[in-house]
Design an enzyme around this catalytic site. Structure first.
Site, PDB file in Angstrom:
ATOM      1  N   HIS A  63      -0.010   1.140 -10.028  1.00  0.00           N
ATOM      2  CA  HIS A  63       1.238   1.254 -10.775  1.00  0.00           C
ATOM      3  C   HIS A  63       1.071   0.733 -12.203  1.00  0.00           C
ATOM      4  O   HIS A  63       1.716   1.225 -13.121  1.00  0.00           O
ATOM      5  CB  HIS A  63       2.360   0.493 -10.057  1.00  0.00           C
ATOM      6  CG  HIS A  63       2.739   1.115  -8.741  1.00  0.00           C
ATOM      7  ND1 HIS A  63       3.753   2.025  -8.616  1.00  0.00           N
ATOM      8  CD2 HIS A  63       2.210   0.989  -7.507  1.00  0.00           C
ATOM      9  CE1 HIS A  63       3.842   2.432  -7.362  1.00  0.00           C
ATOM     10  NE2 HIS A  63       2.911   1.805  -6.655  1.00  0.00           N
ATOM     11  N   ASP A  98       8.921   1.823 -13.617  1.00  0.00           N
ATOM     12  CA  ASP A  98       8.291   2.465 -12.468  1.00  0.00           C
ATOM     13  C   ASP A  98       9.376   3.000 -11.523  1.00  0.00           C
ATOM     14  O   ASP A  98      10.444   2.408 -11.399  1.00  0.00           O
ATOM     15  CB  ASP A  98       7.460   1.395 -11.742  1.00  0.00           C
ATOM     16  CG  ASP A  98       6.611   1.966 -10.626  1.00  0.00           C
ATOM     17  OD1 ASP A  98       5.434   2.233 -10.882  1.00  0.00           O
ATOM     18  OD2 ASP A  98       7.125   2.155  -9.493  1.00  0.00           O
TER      19      ASP A  98
HETATM   20  N1  UDP Z   1       7.615   3.498  -3.475  1.00  0.00           N
HETATM   21  C1  UDP Z   1       8.887   3.652  -3.947  1.00  0.00           C
HETATM   22  N2  UDP Z   1       9.758   2.650  -3.807  1.00  0.00           N
HETATM   23  C2  UDP Z   1       9.402   1.484  -3.255  1.00  0.00           C
HETATM   24  C3  UDP Z   1       8.094   1.356  -2.768  1.00  0.00           C
HETATM   25  C4  UDP Z   1       7.229   2.391  -2.898  1.00  0.00           C
HETATM   26  O1  UDP Z   1       9.244   4.649  -4.512  1.00  0.00           O
HETATM   27  O2  UDP Z   1      10.231   0.572  -3.209  1.00  0.00           O
HETATM   28  C5  UDP Z   1       6.675   4.612  -3.591  1.00  0.00           C
HETATM   29  C6  UDP Z   1       5.306   4.275  -4.065  1.00  0.00           C
HETATM   30  O3  UDP Z   1       5.204   4.095  -5.407  1.00  0.00           O
HETATM   31  C7  UDP Z   1       4.525   5.495  -3.548  1.00  0.00           C
HETATM   32  C8  UDP Z   1       5.162   5.705  -2.206  1.00  0.00           C
HETATM   33  O4  UDP Z   1       6.414   5.065  -2.301  1.00  0.00           O
HETATM   34  O5  UDP Z   1       4.714   6.631  -4.331  1.00  0.00           O
HETATM   35  C9  UDP Z   1       4.353   5.205  -1.072  1.00  0.00           C
HETATM   36  O6  UDP Z   1       4.256   3.805  -1.176  1.00  0.00           O
HETATM   37  P1  UDP Z   1       2.971   3.017  -0.734  1.00  0.00           P
HETATM   38  O7  UDP Z   1       3.312   1.568  -0.783  1.00  0.00           O
HETATM   39  O8  UDP Z   1       2.497   3.543   0.553  1.00  0.00           O
HETATM   40  O9  UDP Z   1       1.866   3.414  -1.831  1.00  0.00           O
HETATM   41  P2  UDP Z   1       1.575   3.031  -3.356  1.00  0.00           P
HETATM   42  O10 UDP Z   1       1.666   4.280  -4.192  1.00  0.00           O
HETATM   43  O11 UDP Z   1       2.526   1.984  -3.818  1.00  0.00           O
HETATM   44  O12 UDP Z   1       0.136   2.606  -3.333  1.00  0.00           O
END
Ligand code: UDP
Ligand code: UDP
Ligand code: UDP
Length: 461
Positions: free
Chosen positions: A22, A116
């Site tokens: 991120h 984000d």
């Molecule tokens: N995500 C989101 N909101 C949250 C937590 C996660 O939109 O509160 C998104 C995150 O950025 C990703 C997806 O959910 O696109 C899957 O999250 P995960 O934690 O599995 O993966 P990350 O991309 O964070 O490594």
């Protein structure tokens, strides 16, 4: 570059979420904006989860002293989660009331705030209260964005529970995708933090002033078209602007010289890495090591068996075993902890990438024209792997499932590495994608225009 002297400079504040996946696109966006004469203030949630995050931030500020930064001190959390990165999203949410005075105090006043997507539900009430335009940087693919925006509808539909793993989800506007590609926590019955956040964040992203995505037109044409032609089942959607691939920056490069790579023939080395926060089990680490030896290919492998880098303190021999370690030295370089991926992917000796398909890794492979063998581990990575395969940047062995689902054995790993490294047509396609990636952020390219138009508009706010 700004075209006229009479326009005031835009002042943009950026707030990233936790983890390098991120943070990295925010660092690159900060650099891009600064180079286009935008005044940038970087809001740093403090402390960061990983060491690599705090190091990367220091490198950005050392290279761009004109970027201002403000620490956003996070309040402690009552209910720690088992995923430190996820816990951090919650920490930021819990501390959000501290954000409003911080933003209001910035001088000159902000033109826009870019956050984000996982912080959208936290930030929107704050920006609304002070009438500040709020943009979202979506750090995954445009295809994942279509899914993200449709998820509240999907979560409401009873039909979801009745589908089998390979059944295809059908929602108007959403490209067809098997249920098995969806991040598993989003499929569970009842509530969990990811589900709740996803629904809340999705609704708020749809209400934001605009969505920036680290992707590019020719890579994800279909998804971008759907998003901008309002074909999703949503009342309104802000404009979605592809601004990627956000180019890797010089300040990211490490001092460490990869001299081993310098001695290898061009295109002969497969780089093996599953990102900044995926730990493989010990059994899988051994199978992977044996598979690499058996493949006969040269390799550079970043071994990670803890989610957070500061906990990765056991030596390589302890994780892999002395005997296998000895055999691996003949053809490969095994690295513990962090290597700078940019240093590796830009090296001419590297000809393939065995990757989990975190979206930054996909964009970086496209940028350098390195073909991918995809092994999605969790989250958005199956959706990303599908894009990689369809566009011709790599292949994906679907039967391997999610990383944690099974132990993939050494013979299969060796076979697939051999196949990808020997695949000449994929190599040529990857080089074509590299050309497209460079063109789109160059003068006159789509992503370049997309960002420039936004910057011009922000200067008028
Ligand atoms: N995500 C989101 N909101 C949250 C937590 C996660 O939109 O509160 C998104 C995150 O950025 C990703 C997806 O959910 O696109 C899957 O999250 P995960 O934690 O599995 O993966 P990350 O991309 O964070 O490594
Ligand atoms: N990265 C790196 N060295 C490593 C592991 C990761 O430089 O040893 C960088 C990588 O280049 C990318 C980011 O960290 O920019 C990881 O993001 P990605 O979306 O690929 O995956 P995630 O770590 O979020 O799963
Ligand atoms: N810290 C942390 N994670 C990080 C970076 C820092 O938990 O990724 C903690 C660190 O352990 C220390 C404090 O934050 O207790 C201050 O860290 P740093 O050296 O980065 O100082 P600063 O950023 O305040 O200049």
């Amino acid at each position: 570059m700004p075209s006229s002297g009479d326009r005031k400079l835009a002042h943009v504040a950026l707030l990233p979420s936790a983890g390098m996946g991120h943070l990295t696109p925010f660092l690159r966006l900060a650099a891009s904006l600064t180079l286009q004469n935008v005044q940038v203030t970087f809001i740093i949630p403090h402390p960061t989860v990983s060491l690599s995050e705090s190091q990367a931030l220091s490198q950005l500020f050392a290279s761009f002293p004109q970027i201002k930064h403000q620490q956003f001190h996070l309040l402690p959390l009552d209910n720690p989660s088992d995923d430190p990165f996820f816990e951090h999203f919650q920490l930021i949410k819990n501390s959000s009331r501290l954000l409003s005075p911080l933003l209001s105090a910035l001088n000159p006043p902000l033109s826009v705030f870019i956050t984000d997507m996982s912080l959208a539900s936290t930030v929107t009430p704050i920006t609304e209260a002070i009438s500040l335009p709020n943009y979202v940087l979506f750090t995954s693919s445009a295809k994942m964005l279509t899914f993200f925006l449709c998820y509240p509808t999907l979560a409401d539909s009873k039909a979801m529970d009745e589908l089998d793993e390979m059944d295809v989800i059908k929602i108007r506007g959403l490209e067809l995708m098997p249920k098995s590609w969806i991040p598993p926590p989003l499929l569970k019955k009842g509530n969990n933090i990811l589900k709740t956040s996803f629904i809340e964040d999705s609704r708020k992203v749809a209400e934001s002033s605009g969505i920036l995505v680290n992707t590019f037109e020719s890579f994800e044409q279909e998804s971008l078209r759907k998003l901008n032609d309002c074909q999703l089942l949503l009342e309104r959607l802000p404009s979605v602007v592809a601004i990627g691939p956000l180019p890797p920056c010089d300040f990211e490069k490490s001092q460490l010289q990869l001299t081993w790579l310098d001695d290898q023939p061009a295109g002969s080395v497969v780089y093996v890495s599953f990102g900044s926060r995926t730990a493989l089990s010990r059994d899988q680490v051994r199978e992977l090591g044996e598979g690499l030896v058996r493949s006969g290919s040269r390799f550079i492998w970043v071994v990670k068996d803890k989610k957070v880098d500061r906990e990765d303190n056991e030596g390589l021999e302890g994780v892999i075993g002395d005997e296998l370690m000895e055999r691996m030295k003949e053809k490969g370089l095994v690295v513990r902890n962090w290597v700078n991926q940019e240093d590796v992917l830009s090296h001419p000796a590297v000809g393939g990438f065995f990757s989990h398909c975190g979206w930054n890794s996909v964009m970086e492979a496209a940028w350098h024209g390195v073909k991918i063998l995809a092994w999605p581990q969790h989250g958005d990575q199956k959706v990303n792997a599908d894009i990689v395969e369809r566009i011709g940047l790599g292949t994906w062995v679907k039967s391997w499932g999610w990383g944690e689902e099974m132990i993939v054995n050494r013979a299969e790993i060796a076979e697939k590495i051999g196949e990808i490294m020997g695949n000449e047509s994929l190599r040529i396609q990857a080089l074509g994608i590299k050309e497209e990636a460079r063109k789109t952020v160059g003068v006159g390219g789509c992503s370049n225009k997309g960002l420039s138009e936004l910057i011009n508009m922000w200067g008028k706010f």
